[in-house]
Enzyme design. Structure first.
Site, PDB file in Angstrom:
ATOM      1  N   ASP A  10      35.739  34.849  36.231  1.00  0.00           N
ATOM      2  CA  ASP A  10      37.193  35.089  36.258  1.00  0.00           C
ATOM      3  C   ASP A  10      37.662  35.272  34.822  1.00  0.00           C
ATOM      4  O   ASP A  10      36.937  34.949  33.873  1.00  0.00           O
ATOM      5  CB  ASP A  10      37.920  33.889  36.901  1.00  0.00           C
ATOM      6  CG  ASP A  10      39.428  34.120  36.990  1.00  0.00           C
ATOM      7  OD1 ASP A  10      39.847  35.263  37.258  1.00  0.00           O
ATOM      8  OD2 ASP A  10      40.197  33.162  36.759  1.00  0.00           O
ATOM      9  N   SER A  11      38.895  35.733  34.678  1.00  0.00           N
ATOM     10  CA  SER A  11      39.467  35.856  33.338  1.00  0.00           C
ATOM     11  C   SER A  11      39.703  34.470  32.730  1.00  0.00           C
ATOM     12  O   SER A  11      39.820  34.348  31.521  1.00  0.00           O
ATOM     13  CB  SER A  11      40.795  36.602  33.415  1.00  0.00           C
ATOM     14  OG  SER A  11      41.706  35.867  34.210  1.00  0.00           O
ATOM     15  N   TYR A  42      43.997  39.020  32.106  1.00  0.00           N
ATOM     16  CA  TYR A  42      43.491  40.383  32.266  1.00  0.00           C
ATOM     17  C   TYR A  42      44.549  41.306  32.881  1.00  0.00           C
ATOM     18  O   TYR A  42      44.512  42.511  32.675  1.00  0.00           O
ATOM     19  CB  TYR A  42      42.288  40.382  33.225  1.00  0.00           C
ATOM     20  CG  TYR A  42      40.949  40.047  32.608  1.00  0.00           C
ATOM     21  CD1 TYR A  42      40.845  39.499  31.335  1.00  0.00           C
ATOM     22  CD2 TYR A  42      39.775  40.286  33.326  1.00  0.00           C
ATOM     23  CE1 TYR A  42      39.604  39.188  30.802  1.00  0.00           C
ATOM     24  CE2 TYR A  42      38.532  39.988  32.791  1.00  0.00           C
ATOM     25  CZ  TYR A  42      38.448  39.435  31.532  1.00  0.00           C
ATOM     26  OH  TYR A  42      37.223  39.139  31.007  1.00  0.00           O
ATOM     27  N   GLY A  43      45.416  40.715  33.679  1.00  0.00           N
ATOM     28  CA  GLY A  43      46.287  41.488  34.573  1.00  0.00           C
ATOM     29  C   GLY A  43      47.181  42.516  33.932  1.00  0.00           C
ATOM     30  O   GLY A  43      47.609  43.465  34.584  1.00  0.00           O
ATOM     31  N   CYS A  73      38.166  36.910  40.805  1.00  0.00           N
ATOM     32  CA  CYS A  73      39.348  37.421  40.122  1.00  0.00           C
ATOM     33  C   CYS A  73      39.786  38.689  40.859  1.00  0.00           C
ATOM     34  O   CYS A  73      38.983  39.615  41.016  1.00  0.00           O
ATOM     35  CB  CYS A  73      38.971  37.745  38.679  1.00  0.00           C
ATOM     36  SG  CYS A  73      40.266  38.581  37.752  1.00  0.00           S
ATOM     37  N   GLU A 152      47.220  29.090  32.748  1.00  0.00           N
ATOM     38  CA  GLU A 152      46.291  28.987  31.617  1.00  0.00           C
ATOM     39  C   GLU A 152      46.784  27.980  30.577  1.00  0.00           C
ATOM     40  O   GLU A 152      45.986  27.351  29.890  1.00  0.00           O
ATOM     41  CB  GLU A 152      46.093  30.356  30.953  1.00  0.00           C
ATOM     42  CG  GLU A 152      45.149  31.291  31.695  1.00  0.00           C
ATOM     43  CD  GLU A 152      43.701  30.798  31.767  1.00  0.00           C
ATOM     44  OE1 GLU A 152      43.227  30.169  30.815  1.00  0.00           O
ATOM     45  OE2 GLU A 152      43.053  31.038  32.806  1.00  0.00           O
ATOM     46  N   CYS A 183      45.932  36.408  43.409  1.00  0.00           N
ATOM     47  CA  CYS A 183      45.415  36.120  42.072  1.00  0.00           C
ATOM     48  C   CYS A 183      44.859  34.714  42.175  1.00  0.00           C
ATOM     49  O   CYS A 183      45.534  33.813  42.695  1.00  0.00           O
ATOM     50  CB  CYS A 183      46.527  36.183  41.036  1.00  0.00           C
ATOM     51  SG  CYS A 183      46.019  35.565  39.408  1.00  0.00           S
ATOM     52  N   THR A 184      43.636  34.513  41.697  1.00  0.00           N
ATOM     53  CA  THR A 184      43.003  33.206  41.898  1.00  0.00           C
ATOM     54  C   THR A 184      43.670  32.094  41.080  1.00  0.00           C
ATOM     55  O   THR A 184      43.402  30.921  41.300  1.00  0.00           O
ATOM     56  CB  THR A 184      41.497  33.277  41.591  1.00  0.00           C
ATOM     57  OG1 THR A 184      41.314  33.889  40.300  1.00  0.00           O
ATOM     58  CG2 THR A 184      40.769  34.074  42.642  1.00  0.00           C
ATOM     59  N   HIS A 185      44.531  32.473  40.151  1.00  0.00           N
ATOM     60  CA  HIS A 185      45.277  31.445  39.419  1.00  0.00           C
ATOM     61  C   HIS A 185      46.392  30.824  40.278  1.00  0.00           C
ATOM     62  O   HIS A 185      46.810  29.698  40.028  1.00  0.00           O
ATOM     63  CB  HIS A 185      45.941  32.042  38.171  1.00  0.00           C
ATOM     64  CG  HIS A 185      45.020  32.226  37.006  1.00  0.00           C
ATOM     65  ND1 HIS A 185      44.045  33.196  36.970  1.00  0.00           N
ATOM     66  CD2 HIS A 185      44.936  31.566  35.817  1.00  0.00           C
ATOM     67  CE1 HIS A 185      43.397  33.129  35.809  1.00  0.00           C
ATOM     68  NE2 HIS A 185      43.921  32.149  35.092  1.00  0.00           N
TER      69      HIS A 185
END
Ligand code: DGL
Length: 264
Positions: A10-11, A42-43, A73, A152, A183-185
């Site tokens: 992932d980012s 990254y998005g 991701c 993040e 989005c995995t976040h």
């Protein structure tokens, strides 16, 4: 049987939402995770750059002798999953299809919302996958560029997070009965998202859905790990500082981990 690890990328820390599900659903499997935190998010980057960075992580995972790769991701899946899958001989899973299928299963009114990074939304990949499977579904997508940076920076419970989520999601409130966290976040912001969207809206965690597909593939190819083998060991790498990664990871997964720095 195949005792090699499964590689995840992932980012940044978002992919850990998939790992948390791995620990729950497939605890016997060994994991190697890489998060490119130094270059996250990254998005908002150009597709070509996301593609290059994703390949760098894939190549790192290949040096670790993984038996399968999960692109944990959505942004990287939207940009590079197809070509990576076509070029590797091991199975490569993305997170979009499992999330799309789960949303179709869940919706009662055929009104599905998708939230994701600017690149994921721009790619329109969720609408494409959903409507290919079920053409009558209505899909409304919304870009949430501020969400991943909040995660993040470990600000998930801050008042800023609440304000940003409330303001960003307001155009979707009342319009959908199912919302894909594309989005995995975003599962790390789930309580706030649920609160803003209302209790009746079903939130789909695309990463968690993906673990089900990992399990299906392991069974199909008969490459599950042998339970009798030595204790599982997991490896976590970040391109930024291990301290920041470890803090969010341990809080989220409620377990101690070892994190190493790596340059790609
Ligand atoms: N976790 C990522 C995703 O699922 C990307 C977040 C970002 O780096 O912008 O799309």
């Amino acid at each position: 049987m195949d005792n090699r690890p499964i590689g995840f990328l992932d980012s940044g820390v978002g992919g850990l939402t998939v790992i948390k599900e791995m620990f729950k659903q497939l605890p016997e499997e060994e994991i190697i995770f890489i998060g490119d935190q130094a270059r996250a998010p990254y998005g908002s980057r150009p597709a070509e750059q996301i593609r290059d960075y994703t390949w760098q992580m894939v190549n790192f995972l290949l040096t670790q002798n993984v038996k399968m790769i999960v692109i944990a991701c959505n942004t990287a899946t939207a940009v590079a999953w197809k070509e990576i899958k076509e070029q590797l001989t091991i199975p490569v899973l993305g997170v979009v299809l499992p999330g799309a299928s789960a949303a179709i299963k869940s919706t009662q009114l055929g009104k599905i919302g998708v939230i994701g990074t600017p690149m994921t939304v721009k790619s329109d990949i969720y609408r494409e996958k959903i409507q290919r499977l079920a053409p009558d579904m209505q899909v409304e997508s919304l870009s949430c560029p501020k969400f991943a940076p909040i995660v993040e920076s470990n600000q998930m419970t801050s008042s800023v997070a609440k304000k940003v989520v409330y303001e960003t999601l307001s155009p979707l409130v009342g319009k959908v009965d199912t919302l894909i966290l594309g989005c995995t976040h975003y599962p790390l912001l789930k309580p706030i998202i649920q609160n803003v969207m209302g209790r009746s809206v079903k939130l789909i965690d695309s990463g968690a859905e993906t673990v089900h597909d990992v399990s299906v593939l392991l069974n199909y190819f008969e490459i599950n790990r042998n339970r009798k083998e030595k204790q599982v060991e997991h490896y976590f790498y970040t391109t930024a500082s291990p301290k920041g990664f470890k803090e969010i990871a341990e809080q989220w997964m409620r377990r101690k981990i070892t994190v190493e720095h790596i340059d790609l």
